[in-house]
Design a protein around this motif. Sequence first.
Motif, PDB file in Angstrom:
ATOM      1  N   ALA A 123      -5.502  -0.971  -1.910  1.00  0.00           N
ATOM      2  CA  ALA A 123      -4.284  -0.855  -2.714  1.00  0.00           C
ATOM      3  C   ALA A 123      -3.588   0.478  -2.469  1.00  0.00           C
ATOM      4  O   ALA A 123      -2.358   0.538  -2.349  1.00  0.00           O
ATOM      5  N   ASP A 124      -4.356   1.555  -2.389  1.00  0.00           N
ATOM      6  CA  ASP A 124      -3.754   2.865  -2.145  1.00  0.00           C
ATOM      7  C   ASP A 124      -3.173   2.954  -0.740  1.00  0.00           C
ATOM      8  O   ASP A 124      -2.108   3.535  -0.534  1.00  0.00           O
ATOM      9  N   PHE A 125      -3.872   2.378   0.225  1.00  0.00           N
ATOM     10  CA  PHE A 125      -3.363   2.376   1.595  1.00  0.00           C
ATOM     11  C   PHE A 125      -2.084   1.552   1.687  1.00  0.00           C
ATOM     12  O   PHE A 125      -1.136   1.928   2.395  1.00  0.00           O
ATOM     13  N   ALA A 126      -2.038   0.429   0.970  1.00  0.00           N
ATOM     14  CA  ALA A 126      -0.839  -0.414   0.986  1.00  0.00           C
ATOM     15  C   ALA A 126       0.371   0.329   0.430  1.00  0.00           C
ATOM     16  O   ALA A 126       1.490   0.161   0.925  1.00  0.00           O
ATOM     17  N   ASP A 127       0.160   1.149  -0.599  1.00  0.00           N
ATOM     18  CA  ASP A 127       1.267   1.928  -1.147  1.00  0.00           C
ATOM     19  C   ASP A 127       1.810   2.921  -0.118  1.00  0.00           C
ATOM     20  O   ASP A 127       3.020   3.121  -0.017  1.00  0.00           O
ATOM     21  N   ALA A 128       0.904   3.555   0.616  1.00  0.00           N
ATOM     22  CA  ALA A 128       1.350   4.494   1.645  1.00  0.00           C
ATOM     23  C   ALA A 128       2.088   3.772   2.772  1.00  0.00           C
ATOM     24  O   ALA A 128       3.007   4.321   3.380  1.00  0.00           O
ATOM     25  N   ALA A 212       3.744  -3.864  -4.314  1.00  0.00           N
ATOM     26  CA  ALA A 212       4.270  -5.020  -5.058  1.00  0.00           C
ATOM     27  C   ALA A 212       5.784  -4.932  -5.195  1.00  0.00           C
ATOM     28  O   ALA A 212       6.486  -5.952  -5.136  1.00  0.00           O
ATOM     29  N   ILE A 213       6.302  -3.723  -5.372  1.00  0.00           N
ATOM     30  CA  ILE A 213       7.762  -3.555  -5.445  1.00  0.00           C
ATOM     31  C   ILE A 213       8.389  -3.921  -4.105  1.00  0.00           C
ATOM     32  O   ILE A 213       9.456  -4.547  -4.042  1.00  0.00           O
ATOM     33  N   TYR A 214       7.731  -3.523  -3.016  1.00  0.00           N
ATOM     34  CA  TYR A 214       8.213  -3.917  -1.676  1.00  0.00           C
ATOM     35  C   TYR A 214       8.288  -5.434  -1.550  1.00  0.00           C
ATOM     36  O   TYR A 214       9.289  -5.987  -1.071  1.00  0.00           O
ATOM     37  N   VAL A 215       7.248  -6.114  -1.967  1.00  0.00           N
ATOM     38  CA  VAL A 215       7.202  -7.570  -1.857  1.00  0.00           C
ATOM     39  C   VAL A 215       8.323  -8.206  -2.672  1.00  0.00           C
ATOM     40  O   VAL A 215       9.048  -9.097  -2.197  1.00  0.00           O
ATOM     41  N   PHE A 250       7.427 -13.782  -4.795  1.00  0.00           N
ATOM     42  CA  PHE A 250       8.206 -12.921  -5.686  1.00  0.00           C
ATOM     43  C   PHE A 250       7.624 -12.930  -7.102  1.00  0.00           C
ATOM     44  O   PHE A 250       7.435 -11.877  -7.722  1.00  0.00           O
ATOM     45  N   LEU A 251       7.332 -14.122  -7.612  1.00  0.00           N
ATOM     46  CA  LEU A 251       6.754 -14.227  -8.950  1.00  0.00           C
ATOM     47  C   LEU A 251       5.367 -13.591  -8.999  1.00  0.00           C
ATOM     48  O   LEU A 251       4.996 -12.963 -10.002  1.00  0.00           O
ATOM     49  N   GLY A 252       4.607 -13.734  -7.919  1.00  0.00           N
ATOM     50  CA  GLY A 252       3.293 -13.090  -7.867  1.00  0.00           C
ATOM     51  C   GLY A 252       3.391 -11.575  -7.917  1.00  0.00           C
ATOM     52  O   GLY A 252       2.598 -10.909  -8.591  1.00  0.00           O
TER      53      GLY A 252
END
Length: 352
Positions: A123-128, A212-215, A250-252
């Motif tokens: 999760a942290d890597f995905a944010d970066a 998640a905001i990116y998605v 998007f809903l997810g």
Amino acid sequence: MTLAYLPSPSQGVWHLGPFPIRAYALCILLGIVVAVMWTGKRWAARGGVREDVVDIAIWAVPFGLVGGRLYHVITDPELYFKSGEDPIKAFYIWDGGLGIWGAVALGGVGAWIGCRRKGIKLADFADAMAPALILAQAIGRWGNYFNQELYGRPSGLPWAIRIDPAHRPPNTPDAAFYQPTFLYESIWDAAVALLLVWIDRKWHPNRGRLFAIYVAAYTAGRSVVEALRDDHANRFGGLRLNDWVSLIVFLGALAYLWLRRDRPGMVTAGANTSDDTATVLDTPQALSDANAEEADAADTADTTAAEDTPTDPDDHPDPEESPEEDPKENPEKDPAETPASTPAARDREADE
């Protein structure tokens, strides 16, 4: 007659001897390089090791390419497996056809494997990675321009793109100009990258929330682009398959953000707000520093508590009530400090 338009490239393949150099592949590779470099910078700023990003990309990139191709082939099987088609072309990735959600899903599996091997939270890597990933998508979309694909309906707009007859859809063979939906999506992706950087600087969402905001942001724009397209697509309930997938994803993403809205893990206010220097409290170095600070704070609290604890008077008797010490029992003590050495004591001795 359209007086202004975007021309299509005269060619999308160049040959270096017997080896073809394809513009589509170059755009994909350029996007990957940019994503790895920028993610490395962002990850290092969060206390991680920059070189770990390359090691994770070694897993994520091949998984993502395979996943993107599988998504495309599975959702449009008639392009390769119906009567008259050549199934071997399902492996011709250079001809285009990479589904973003297959790439993200299977690429995420590869990233998870790489992160697990390095002891990094996915999760942290995905944010970066989030801003860099969507910027890579913006770059990769220009591969569709060289392949003359991913365009929309016929259009007379001054920025409409001219499509060569060999690449036009069979239902509009005489229409030369179309909506450049690849360009719209590329611009939207670049704008989302900037949006993510701004959000990261202002609110520092982590634990997968920036991803998640990116998605959510990407799917919102993708739904508009899909509405402008008129090329081949399987439809259900009046919507293209990609529309349904985007809606579900998007809903997810919104559900993930809602469920984690009160979870800890946000960077504290007053931290460095630079995009590349925001501190994530879950990185190895940051956790080590946080643990050290917590231990110091605990030691300080224990010391303060010990100093403030009231003592039993019996443990420290009043000096006035203490028995006088015999100078003979402590020969090292200065006789001038004993009671007998004072003038009053000498007078009492003289009277006796």
